[in-house]
Design an enzyme around this catalytic site. Structure first.
Site, PDB file in Angstrom:
ATOM      1  N   HIS A 101       0.815  -1.220   0.000  1.00  0.00           N
ATOM      2  CA  HIS A 101       0.000   0.000   0.000  1.00  0.00           C
ATOM      3  C   HIS A 101       0.853   1.278   0.000  1.00  0.00           C
ATOM      4  O   HIS A 101       0.424   2.306  -0.519  1.00  0.00           O
ATOM      5  CB  HIS A 101      -0.934   0.014   1.211  1.00  0.00           C
ATOM      6  CG  HIS A 101      -1.937  -1.107   1.177  1.00  0.00           C
ATOM      7  ND1 HIS A 101      -2.673  -1.495   2.263  1.00  0.00           N
ATOM      8  CD2 HIS A 101      -2.317  -1.943   0.174  1.00  0.00           C
ATOM      9  CE1 HIS A 101      -3.456  -2.507   1.950  1.00  0.00           C
ATOM     10  NE2 HIS A 101      -3.246  -2.797   0.680  1.00  0.00           N
ATOM     11  N   LYS A 149      -2.901  -9.716   5.458  1.00  0.00           N
ATOM     12  CA  LYS A 149      -2.808  -9.383   4.029  1.00  0.00           C
ATOM     13  C   LYS A 149      -1.574  -8.534   3.759  1.00  0.00           C
ATOM     14  O   LYS A 149      -1.364  -8.045   2.659  1.00  0.00           O
ATOM     15  CB  LYS A 149      -4.054  -8.638   3.572  1.00  0.00           C
ATOM     16  CG  LYS A 149      -5.368  -9.381   3.803  1.00  0.00           C
ATOM     17  CD  LYS A 149      -6.511  -8.565   3.233  1.00  0.00           C
ATOM     18  CE  LYS A 149      -7.898  -9.010   3.623  1.00  0.00           C
ATOM     19  NZ  LYS A 149      -8.123  -9.567   4.948  1.00  0.00           N
ATOM     20  N   PHE A 150      -0.763  -8.335   4.742  1.00  0.00           N
ATOM     21  CA  PHE A 150       0.567  -7.723   4.603  1.00  0.00           C
ATOM     22  C   PHE A 150       0.538  -6.355   3.933  1.00  0.00           C
ATOM     23  O   PHE A 150       1.458  -5.995   3.178  1.00  0.00           O
ATOM     24  CB  PHE A 150       1.512  -8.667   3.837  1.00  0.00           C
ATOM     25  CG  PHE A 150       1.344 -10.117   4.215  1.00  0.00           C
ATOM     26  CD1 PHE A 150       1.457 -10.514   5.538  1.00  0.00           C
ATOM     27  CD2 PHE A 150       1.036 -11.068   3.266  1.00  0.00           C
ATOM     28  CE1 PHE A 150       1.279 -11.843   5.902  1.00  0.00           C
ATOM     29  CE2 PHE A 150       0.852 -12.393   3.610  1.00  0.00           C
ATOM     30  CZ  PHE A 150       0.967 -12.785   4.933  1.00  0.00           C
ATOM     31  N   CYS A 151      -0.505  -5.572   4.180  1.00  0.00           N
ATOM     32  CA  CYS A 151      -0.641  -4.239   3.555  1.00  0.00           C
ATOM     33  C   CYS A 151      -0.521  -4.333   2.039  1.00  0.00           C
ATOM     34  O   CYS A 151       0.050  -3.438   1.383  1.00  0.00           O
ATOM     35  CB  CYS A 151       0.385  -3.247   4.104  1.00  0.00           C
ATOM     36  SG  CYS A 151       0.159  -2.910   5.845  1.00  0.00           S
ATOM     37  N   ALA A 152      -1.020  -5.435   1.490  1.00  0.00           N
ATOM     38  CA  ALA A 152      -1.017  -5.608   0.033  1.00  0.00           C
ATOM     39  C   ALA A 152      -2.334  -6.316  -0.311  1.00  0.00           C
ATOM     40  O   ALA A 152      -2.341  -7.405  -0.874  1.00  0.00           O
ATOM     41  CB  ALA A 152       0.182  -6.439  -0.403  1.00  0.00           C
TER      42      ALA A 152
END
Ligand SMILES: Cc1ncc(COP(=O)(O)O)c(C=O)c1O
Length: 431
Positions: free
Chosen positions: A140, A379-382
């Site tokens: 992100h 979601k690992f900032c993705a």
């Protein structure tokens, strides 16, 4: 130039030996002997497999900060000896970071808080009317800051990324910026950044490479790869003292709105708001206020320590451990590794996976609570990328079905940590 040639040039650039330095043993990290409680109250040695989120502090980094503290003082402001010394250390840190990423002599090196801060800083300096092209696979921090973005679907193979960028950039008028990660924070896979830089320049665009997950694992040479900008974070580079960097071409940064407005960014201030003269040099222009001196010193110390150790040794050890981890995971029924470009595509020490019958949160909690293993889940900032890899729809942030577990390694990771994770997952699926 053919795509194949561009790829081999990229690899050659990435593999060109670093300038001769005396190779030293791999440095230690702080906390290697940390013990953590597990179920039943026992203490076990912590298996930190969450380096992609934040890496532990290298001992030479901690030593450099400790050494700088007694003379700690303001920078760029004081005539006192401690102030001069601290200013010299801060500016030396800039040179070290420049050399670490192989920047051109006239590139700007701006200290930021982290990668997110660096991408946002650049976003505020884009020339009027710039279109940014970005893949949906980005973190992100690199996906969201752009005022006018065209988003591209996750490419099915690396050449498809180059083709999609080529077609998209060709159709855009005016200033353009291509933004791409060097190494995915979800799959660890390496992106063809040299080929993408070549394509971007062919269309008069610039390229920003998000190197947050590359620089802790591989040497980066901005000049050899012909990149315009790179951004990265100290806390992922064994320097958790709150500094990161944006490095690249000066002109957009010299013309852009000062990132913070205040002391240090101005040459002079008159009686009215219209009568302010901002610095043209990107560094003071965008570093208003008292900067994070210790963060910059820490970041430079990490750069020095990795360079002194030598990438050959670091990469060899990482590849040995990540291969062991991936083959261990592949042998467990119900564990599926996430990958965009297949199991053989080169990657850094990051592996994301799902475990059939368990949510990512359940797996992470069991690993922590019963085995003393720290991993990341979610979601690992993705979000768009993880959904794509899982074939999931947009169930929102709290949707646990569109989540995965991520294990990531680096300096200080041991074979025992890797084996403990594989054995814990084998036990879990056998339940
Ligand atoms: C590829 C990538 N880019 C950007 C970021 C953002 O880094 P920071 O949180 O240090 O700003 C991360 C963090 O996980 C990342 O993995």
């Amino acid at each position: 130039m053919s795509t194949l040639t561009i790829f081999s040039n990229a690899r050659a650039a990435e593999e060109t030996p670093a300038p001769a330095t005396q190779a030293r043993p791999i440095p230690a990290v702080l906390g290697a002997d940390l013990e953590v409680p597990v179920k039943g109250g026992r203490l076990v040695g912590y298996a930190n497999l969450d380096y992609a989120a934040s890496a532990p502090c290298l001992e030479p980094v901690s030593a450099a900060v400790t050494a700088a503290l007694p003379a700690y003082s303001s920078v760029h402001r004081g005539a006192g000896y401690a102030s001069q010394l601290t200013t010299a250390r801060y500016e030396q840190a800039r040179h070290t970071v420049r050399a670490f990423v192989g920047a051109r002599p006239d590139d700007a090196v701006i200290f930021t808080r982290n990668t997110t801060d660096a991408t946002n800083l650049l976003a505020g300096c884009l020339p009027e009317g710039t279109t940014t092209v970005v893949f949906d696979t980005e973190h992100h921090a690199s996906l969201l800051p752009w005022p006018n973005a065209v988003r591209l679907a996750p490419p099915a193979f690396p050449g498809e990324a180059v083709r999609a960028a080529d077609e998209t950039l060709a159709a855009i008028e005016g200033p353009k910026l291509l933004v791409v990660t060097a190494a995915s924070n979800v799959t660890g896979e390496l992106w063809p950044i040299a080929a993408l830089a070549h394509i971007a320049h062919r269309h008069g665009a610039r390229i920003l490479v998000d190197a947050a997950q590359l620089v802790p694992h591989r040497r980066l040479n901005l000049t050899a790869l012909d990149l315009d900008y790179v951004a990265f974070s100290g806390h992922k580079l064994y320097a958790p003292f709150g500094a990161g960097a944006l490095v690249g071409r000066r002109d957009w940064l010299a013309d852009g709105e000062p990132y913070l407005k205040g002391g240090g960014a101005v040459r002079s201030v008159g009686e009215s708001a219209a009568n302010v003269q901002w610095h043209d040099d990107p560094e003071p222009r965008h570093e208003a206020g008292t900067p994070n001196v210790l963060g910059a010193i820490a970041l430079a110390a990490a750069c020095d320590a990795l360079t002194a150790t030598g990438w050959t040794e670091l990469v060899r050890e990482e590849e040995r451990l990540i291969a062991r981890l991936r083959s261990g995971l592949a042998a467990i029924d119900g564990v599926r590794e996430l990958s965009l470009w297949g199991p053989d595509h080169p990657r850094v020490g990051i592996v994301s996976f799902t475990v059939a019958g368990y949510s990512a949160r359940e797996v992470a909690e069991v690993l922590s609570g019963e085995y003393g293993i720290g991993v990341r889940d979610g979601k690992f900032c993705a979000h768009p990328f993880v959904r794509h890899l899982l074939g999931a729809s947009d169930g929102g942030c709290e949707d646990g079905t569109a989540s995965a577990v991520r294990a990531s390694i680096g300096i200080g990771t041991t074979q025992e940590h890797v084996d403990r994770l594989v054995s814990a997952l084998s036990d879990l699926v056998a339940c």
